[in-house]
Write an enzyme that holds these catalytic residues in place. Sequence first.
Site, PDB file in Angstrom:
ATOM      1  N   PRO A  23       0.832  -1.206   0.000  1.00  0.00           N
ATOM      2  CA  PRO A  23       0.000   0.000   0.000  1.00  0.00           C
ATOM      3  C   PRO A  23       0.863   1.250   0.000  1.00  0.00           C
ATOM      4  O   PRO A  23       1.753   1.389   0.833  1.00  0.00           O
ATOM      5  CB  PRO A  23      -0.817  -0.128   1.293  1.00  0.00           C
ATOM      6  CG  PRO A  23      -0.026  -1.050   2.158  1.00  0.00           C
ATOM      7  CD  PRO A  23       0.709  -1.977   1.251  1.00  0.00           C
ATOM      8  N   THR A  25       0.535   5.441  -0.320  1.00  0.00           N
ATOM      9  CA  THR A  25      -0.263   6.656  -0.396  1.00  0.00           C
ATOM     10  C   THR A  25       0.264   7.557  -1.515  1.00  0.00           C
ATOM     11  O   THR A  25       1.446   7.879  -1.545  1.00  0.00           O
ATOM     12  CB  THR A  25      -0.220   7.403   0.944  1.00  0.00           C
ATOM     13  OG1 THR A  25      -0.756   6.537   1.950  1.00  0.00           O
ATOM     14  CG2 THR A  25      -1.022   8.675   0.888  1.00  0.00           C
ATOM     15  N   ALA A  56      -3.722   3.401   1.829  1.00  0.00           N
ATOM     16  CA  ALA A  56      -4.473   3.714   3.046  1.00  0.00           C
ATOM     17  C   ALA A  56      -5.698   4.554   2.694  1.00  0.00           C
ATOM     18  O   ALA A  56      -5.590   5.596   2.052  1.00  0.00           O
ATOM     19  CB  ALA A  56      -3.576   4.466   4.026  1.00  0.00           C
ATOM     20  N   GLN A  98      -6.869  -1.219   1.737  1.00  0.00           N
ATOM     21  CA  GLN A  98      -6.362  -1.015   3.089  1.00  0.00           C
ATOM     22  C   GLN A  98      -7.277  -0.041   3.842  1.00  0.00           C
ATOM     23  O   GLN A  98      -7.424   1.116   3.456  1.00  0.00           O
ATOM     24  CB  GLN A  98      -4.924  -0.489   3.064  1.00  0.00           C
ATOM     25  CG  GLN A  98      -4.285  -0.540   4.453  1.00  0.00           C
ATOM     26  CD  GLN A  98      -2.897   0.048   4.473  1.00  0.00           C
ATOM     27  OE1 GLN A  98      -2.720   1.231   4.185  1.00  0.00           O
ATOM     28  NE2 GLN A  98      -1.909  -0.754   4.852  1.00  0.00           N
ATOM     29  N   TYR A 179      -0.604   5.111  13.026  1.00  0.00           N
ATOM     30  CA  TYR A 179      -1.976   5.561  12.876  1.00  0.00           C
ATOM     31  C   TYR A 179      -2.829   4.926  13.985  1.00  0.00           C
ATOM     32  O   TYR A 179      -2.307   4.254  14.870  1.00  0.00           O
ATOM     33  CB  TYR A 179      -2.473   5.256  11.465  1.00  0.00           C
ATOM     34  CG  TYR A 179      -1.620   5.961  10.426  1.00  0.00           C
ATOM     35  CD1 TYR A 179      -1.573   7.361  10.379  1.00  0.00           C
ATOM     36  CD2 TYR A 179      -0.804   5.256   9.551  1.00  0.00           C
ATOM     37  CE1 TYR A 179      -0.758   8.025   9.465  1.00  0.00           C
ATOM     38  CE2 TYR A 179       0.018   5.912   8.635  1.00  0.00           C
ATOM     39  CZ  TYR A 179       0.035   7.301   8.600  1.00  0.00           C
ATOM     40  OH  TYR A 179       0.841   7.955   7.714  1.00  0.00           O
ATOM     41  N   ARG A 226      -1.837  -5.481   8.622  1.00  0.00           N
ATOM     42  CA  ARG A 226      -0.470  -4.968   8.515  1.00  0.00           C
ATOM     43  C   ARG A 226      -0.043  -4.354   9.849  1.00  0.00           C
ATOM     44  O   ARG A 226      -0.787  -3.556  10.429  1.00  0.00           O
ATOM     45  CB  ARG A 226      -0.375  -3.912   7.418  1.00  0.00           C
ATOM     46  CG  ARG A 226       1.065  -3.559   7.026  1.00  0.00           C
ATOM     47  CD  ARG A 226       1.111  -2.395   6.069  1.00  0.00           C
ATOM     48  NE  ARG A 226       2.312  -2.426   5.239  1.00  0.00           N
ATOM     49  CZ  ARG A 226       2.844  -1.359   4.637  1.00  0.00           C
ATOM     50  NH1 ARG A 226       2.282  -0.168   4.788  1.00  0.00           N
ATOM     51  NH2 ARG A 226       3.910  -1.473   3.885  1.00  0.00           N
ATOM     52  N   GLY A 313       7.226  -1.948  -2.242  1.00  0.00           N
ATOM     53  CA  GLY A 313       6.638  -0.624  -2.259  1.00  0.00           C
ATOM     54  C   GLY A 313       7.212   0.257  -3.342  1.00  0.00           C
ATOM     55  O   GLY A 313       6.704   0.307  -4.468  1.00  0.00           O
TER      56      GLY A 313
END
Length: 357
Positions: A23, A25, A56, A98, A179, A226, A313
């Site tokens: 994932p 962003t 996300a 996600q 987060y 995750r 990534g």
Amino acid sequence: MFSLFNPLQTGALKLPNRILMAPLTRCRADADHNPTPLMAEYYAQRASAGLIIAEATMVMEGNSSFWMEPGIYSEAQAQGWKAVTDAVHAKGGQIVLQLWHGGRACHPLLNGGIQPVAPSAIPITGDEVHTPEGKKPYVTPRELRDDEIPGIVAGFKKAAENAKAAGFDGVEVHGANGYLLDEFLRDGANKRTGPYGGSIENRARLMLEVLDAVISVWGADRVGLRISPLNSYNSMIDSDPVAVTTYIAEQVNARGLAYLHVMRSDFSQAQQGDVMTPARAAFKGVLVGNMGYTADEADKAIASGQLDAVAFGVPFLANPDLPARIAAKAELNAPDAARFYSPGPKGYTDYPALSAA
């Protein structure tokens, strides 16, 4: 590269290879957090990944921390994501979403003046957030009351329902990188007392309640998690990351999740340690490793049984056909870091495929 290209059954999903797209962003949604046609093009370009884990995505309104990130709390957002999943499926790919709550990483300037929430009133330090008024310091969050926590769980469940309506193949719960769920999990950010603070069991309670709510929508075999036990990003730390890893792995194992996705290190290298070995020891399902793996290292880790798949990534940012490049041992395109979060197609959908390079 034999191991990377073996098919993999992960829960209900049969993957053609073990090269997963992590994932990432990218801030290409519109001002209302709706996915855009450009996003559909971007993900479809990367459909040769064994599995795409989409970026996300906000589960609840008023919790933005990246300004132009997508959401999944509205019908319009679900429709926007439907165009993305249709584009990926048309190319033969599989994609999960996600599910994410930004917690204390959110900012009032991105959320109509709303103060962010967290397990404890402890702000992120040493960094700033991008806002419409430029970069700003993070603010001190408001400590969530225990009686507000069921609303957070309900928000994740509704988002899971919307993701199902949007045509995803499954979902990944974001419990990493400082987060909200990670803030509750790790004792550097969670100083509360009561049922959601103190022991590992209490600090993990919210994450596991969210997982159970999402499983009630999707079934465990289409849900992943995750975690990032060592990552200090967003002012995170834990006094015993190995114990946290082991406990979460055991709990996930008992639930029969499709996979456990573990970020093995720290972006800033401030914290060191091995969390992959205890994760492997405790988790008997599909274990996905992430952070800094080369193709050779990933292949060897899979061949040895340390991992079942690797999520790449940054290499996927600049190489939409990453599996083909790995198979051909071809040179990789260099990513344009200055455009990771900028609007528009430049540095997003304009990287050449191998056949065009």
